[in-house]
Design a protein around this motif. Structure first.
Motif, PDB file in Angstrom:
ATOM      1  N   TYR A   1       0.830  -1.215   0.000  1.00  0.00           N
ATOM      2  CA  TYR A   1       0.000   0.000   0.000  1.00  0.00           C
ATOM      3  C   TYR A   1       0.860   1.260   0.000  1.00  0.00           C
ATOM      4  O   TYR A   1       2.060   1.226   0.298  1.00  0.00           O
ATOM      5  CB  TYR A   1      -0.972   0.003   1.181  1.00  0.00           C
ATOM      6  N   ILE A   2       0.202   2.382  -0.363  1.00  0.00           N
ATOM      7  CA  ILE A   2       0.871   3.686  -0.434  1.00  0.00           C
ATOM      8  C   ILE A   2       0.037   4.698   0.352  1.00  0.00           C
ATOM      9  O   ILE A   2      -1.148   4.881   0.041  1.00  0.00           O
ATOM     10  CB  ILE A   2       0.973   4.173  -1.903  1.00  0.00           C
ATOM     11  N   MET A   3       0.640   5.313   1.353  1.00  0.00           N
ATOM     12  CA  MET A   3      -0.048   6.348   2.129  1.00  0.00           C
ATOM     13  C   MET A   3       0.627   7.688   1.862  1.00  0.00           C
ATOM     14  O   MET A   3       1.858   7.790   1.949  1.00  0.00           O
ATOM     15  CB  MET A   3       0.068   6.070   3.640  1.00  0.00           C
ATOM     16  N   LEU A   4      -0.178   8.694   1.518  1.00  0.00           N
ATOM     17  CA  LEU A   4       0.356  10.042   1.342  1.00  0.00           C
ATOM     18  C   LEU A   4      -0.298  10.951   2.365  1.00  0.00           C
ATOM     19  O   LEU A   4      -1.532  11.094   2.351  1.00  0.00           O
ATOM     20  CB  LEU A   4       0.074  10.551  -0.082  1.00  0.00           C
ATOM     21  N   ASP A   5       0.513  11.531   3.229  1.00  0.00           N
ATOM     22  CA  ASP A   5      -0.010  12.455   4.232  1.00  0.00           C
ATOM     23  C   ASP A   5      -1.191  11.841   4.999  1.00  0.00           C
ATOM     24  O   ASP A   5      -2.215  12.499   5.209  1.00  0.00           O
ATOM     25  CB  ASP A   5      -0.462  13.737   3.502  1.00  0.00           C
TER      26      ASP A   5
END
Ligand SMILES: Nc1ncnc2c1ncn2[C@@H]1O[C@H](COP(=O)(O)OP(=O)(O)OP(=O)(O)O)[C@@H](O)[C@H]1O
Ligand SMILES: [Mg+2]
Length: 252
Positions: free
Chosen positions: A59-63
């Motif tokens: 997964y990718i979390m931004l802010d």
């Protein structure tokens, strides 16, 4: 909270595991480098981060927001902008209009407002022109605002790409080999520009680059990728002196 948190990201193309178990954490304001031999999977990681490809794992979390699997335009609105390994400017448009394309993606007025040239259209257009000119000044391109993009020298085209990416007001800027094809003077200038963007815009930057002078000159931390997997990561000087990095990549 980190600005970008990537965990166990993976993707395969047919039988090729292009990116495998890739994790990365970048703090707000960091200048982070992603390096490795040709075909290591660096650009594929940018394509995963920007929604060009959907990861099969991880997964990718931004802010703090999960952006995994979202579309490119949504991810751009969430705050990731990029440049491309091969320059992708609108070569027939002017330098100014190339930057305005980035602004339009972010501050659209309705199509009807545009077609009917309603007062809002002129107000927004005026603001966009001003904002675009400000950005061009940062990159020392304001004198060439009316030139066709394709008429700019190569080094300036690269800078224009960065200006256009910044026009979307991103939280994270991804640069894919910005110094490729530049002469040493252009690279030196680019180095100053990237530092300026980080310092003045408080930008967080993830940089793919083969030019080790540029990497060691501006990146605080690095990840080295090899055959889609992380070979080493950490402080720039430590990583560049790591014998396994020298053996697999730098000693080539
Ligand atoms: N759409 C795709 N379909 C099939 N294979 C792909 C695709 N995109 C990338 N690959 C393969 O994945 C691997 C990683 O490619 P990638 O472009 O990410 O490498 P890179 O590290 O950016 O290399 P370079 O430094 O040469 O730009 C390569 O073997 C490439 O051929
Ligand atoms: Mg690449």
């Amino acid at each position: 909270m980190a600005l970008l948190e990537v965990k166990n990201l993976g993707i395969s193309f047919g039988g090729l595991r292009a990116v495998d178990d890739f994790s990365l954490t970048i703090e707000q304001g960091e200048l982070y480098g992603l390096i490795g031999p040709n075909g290591a999977g660096k650009t594929t990681i940018f394509n995963l981060l920007t929604g060009v490809y959907k990861p099969t794992d991880g997964y990718i979390m931004l802010d703090g927001e999960n952006i995994t699997g979202k579309k490119t335009i949504e991810i751009n609105r969430h705050g990731i902008a990029r440049t491309f390994q091969n320059i992708r400017l609108f070569s027939e448009l002017t330098v100014l209009d190339n930057v305005k394309v980035g602004l339009h993606n972010h501050h659209p007025y309705s199509t009807l407002t545009g077609i009917l040239r309603l007062p809002k259209y002129y107000k927004v257009e005026k603001e966009m022109n001003e904002r675009a000119m400000e950005l061009l000044k940062v990159f020392d391109l304001d004198q060439e605002a009316d030139y066709k993009a394709s008429n700019l020298p190569y080094g300036k085209q690269r800078k224009l790409e960065i200006a256009r990416a910044l026009a979307t007001d991103p939280k994270l800027l991804l640069l894919d080999e910005p110094a490729a094809g530049m002469n040493p003077n252009e690279t030196q200038e680019l180095m100053k520009t990237i530092r300026f963007v980080r310092d003045e815009f408080h930008m967080t930057i993830l940089l793919i680059e083969h030019d080790m002078k540029l990497v060691s000159g501006i990146c605080e931390r690095l990840t080295v990728l090899n055959f889609g997997q992380i070979l080493a990561e950490g402080e720039t000087t430590e990583v560049l002196n790591d014998p396994k990095v020298i053996a697999a990549y730098l000693g080539e």
